[in-house]
Design an enzyme around this catalytic site. Sequence first.
Site, PDB file in Angstrom:
ATOM      1  N   TYR A  22       0.836  -1.204   0.000  1.00  0.00           N
ATOM      2  CA  TYR A  22       0.000   0.000   0.000  1.00  0.00           C
ATOM      3  C   TYR A  22       0.875   1.259   0.000  1.00  0.00           C
ATOM      4  O   TYR A  22       0.728   2.130  -0.861  1.00  0.00           O
ATOM      5  CB  TYR A  22      -0.908  -0.060   1.222  1.00  0.00           C
ATOM      6  N   GLU A  24       4.207   1.670  -0.567  1.00  0.00           N
ATOM      7  CA  GLU A  24       5.115   1.792  -1.709  1.00  0.00           C
ATOM      8  C   GLU A  24       4.334   1.917  -3.016  1.00  0.00           C
ATOM      9  O   GLU A  24       4.814   2.521  -3.972  1.00  0.00           O
ATOM     10  CB  GLU A  24       6.075   0.597  -1.783  1.00  0.00           C
ATOM     11  N   ASN A  67     -15.721   1.186  11.069  1.00  0.00           N
ATOM     12  CA  ASN A  67     -15.773   0.136  12.098  1.00  0.00           C
ATOM     13  C   ASN A  67     -16.457   0.634  13.371  1.00  0.00           C
ATOM     14  O   ASN A  67     -17.382  -0.002  13.877  1.00  0.00           O
ATOM     15  CB  ASN A  67     -14.346  -0.309  12.481  1.00  0.00           C
ATOM     16  N   PRO A 151       1.162   3.732  11.924  1.00  0.00           N
ATOM     17  CA  PRO A 151       1.775   5.018  12.293  1.00  0.00           C
ATOM     18  C   PRO A 151       1.197   5.567  13.602  1.00  0.00           C
ATOM     19  O   PRO A 151      -0.008   5.456  13.844  1.00  0.00           O
ATOM     20  CB  PRO A 151       1.413   5.935  11.122  1.00  0.00           C
TER      21      PRO A 151
HETATM   22  N1  UDP Z   1      -8.092   1.291  14.195  1.00  0.00           N
HETATM   23  C1  UDP Z   1      -8.649   0.859  15.389  1.00  0.00           C
HETATM   24  N2  UDP Z   1      -9.732   0.038  15.320  1.00  0.00           N
HETATM   25  C2  UDP Z   1     -10.319  -0.345  14.163  1.00  0.00           C
HETATM   26  C3  UDP Z   1      -9.752   0.109  12.939  1.00  0.00           C
HETATM   27  C4  UDP Z   1      -8.640   0.923  12.988  1.00  0.00           C
HETATM   28  O1  UDP Z   1      -8.152   1.189  16.483  1.00  0.00           O
HETATM   29  O2  UDP Z   1     -11.326  -1.082  14.209  1.00  0.00           O
HETATM   30  C5  UDP Z   1      -6.928   2.205  14.243  1.00  0.00           C
HETATM   31  C6  UDP Z   1      -5.752   1.758  13.366  1.00  0.00           C
HETATM   32  O3  UDP Z   1      -4.892   0.910  14.104  1.00  0.00           O
HETATM   33  C7  UDP Z   1      -5.104   3.102  13.050  1.00  0.00           C
HETATM   34  C8  UDP Z   1      -6.281   4.086  13.009  1.00  0.00           C
HETATM   35  O4  UDP Z   1      -7.334   3.452  13.700  1.00  0.00           O
HETATM   36  O5  UDP Z   1      -4.231   3.500  14.072  1.00  0.00           O
HETATM   37  C9  UDP Z   1      -6.721   4.428  11.574  1.00  0.00           C
HETATM   38  O6  UDP Z   1      -6.920   3.229  10.865  1.00  0.00           O
HETATM   39  P1  UDP Z   1      -7.499   3.196   9.385  1.00  0.00           P
HETATM   40  O7  UDP Z   1      -7.383   1.782   8.905  1.00  0.00           O
HETATM   41  O8  UDP Z   1      -8.851   3.819   9.340  1.00  0.00           O
HETATM   42  O9  UDP Z   1      -6.527   4.152   8.546  1.00  0.00           O
HETATM   43  P2  UDP Z   1      -4.914   4.207   8.409  1.00  0.00           P
HETATM   44  O10 UDP Z   1      -4.300   3.153   9.277  1.00  0.00           O
HETATM   45  O11 UDP Z   1      -4.643   4.000   6.961  1.00  0.00           O
HETATM   46  O12 UDP Z   1      -4.548   5.583   8.872  1.00  0.00           O
END
Ligand code: UDP
Length: 194
Positions: A22, A24, A67, A151
């Site tokens: 994703y 890269e 979610n 991150p």
């Molecule tokens: N996250 C979470 N619970 C979930 C889904 C995501 O705590 O059910 C956290 C995930 O670990 C991340 C943040 O929410 O730190 C954002 O995740 P998302 O997948 O929406 O976007 P991205 O990781 O691409 O920023």
Amino acid sequence: MVTPQPECYWGNVNPVGIRSCYDEGKRSAESLCFDYNREFGTRIKVIRIFNTYGPGMDPQDGRVVSNFITQALEGKDITIYGEGKQTRSFCYIDDLVEGIIRMMNGPENLIGPVNLGNPCEITVLKLARIILFYTYSKSKLKYSSLPIDDPTRRRPDITKAKNELGWEPKISLYDGLKNTIQFFQNYYDENGRF
Ligand code: UDP
């Protein structure tokens, strides 16, 4: 880590981790666009989209806003990854689309990259609490392990978009979440499930 992240930050990503296809993939896409522009004069516009949410999201796509809202509306546990201290900055879809249109209609020589996102940064835990409040949900928080290479902070520096496009997000997280919750409520009423 550099935060807020300006366009001139070259990034620091794991090239072989679970997110690398994703991460890269997006980097290669930019690189190829710029090569085509240099080599063939192809007209390009490169934007960097930060976390975006809003009506129309797929309830199953696994991102944090969808979610948490679907879990809250169904009374299921809210799945917090890690301690929920990681931050994100969420941009409402209408604001993002407005930024994209301005970029496409902008000067020919403005090829980017330009960051588009909302600089308002909050923790995942706070996001969960706001969603619980607006959905009147009794769901409980359930903590599990943080995905590898997740991150810890993400916030765009949108100075360039402000200066070059006269763009900045207008819709607050509160209003955006209310609209998004309404969308998911309607989806549930129509389909009986997520
Ligand atoms: N996250 C979470 N619970 C979930 C889904 C995501 O705590 O059910 C956290 C995930 O670990 C991340 C943040 O929410 O730190 C954002 O995740 P998302 O997948 O929406 O976007 P991205 O990781 O691409 O920023």
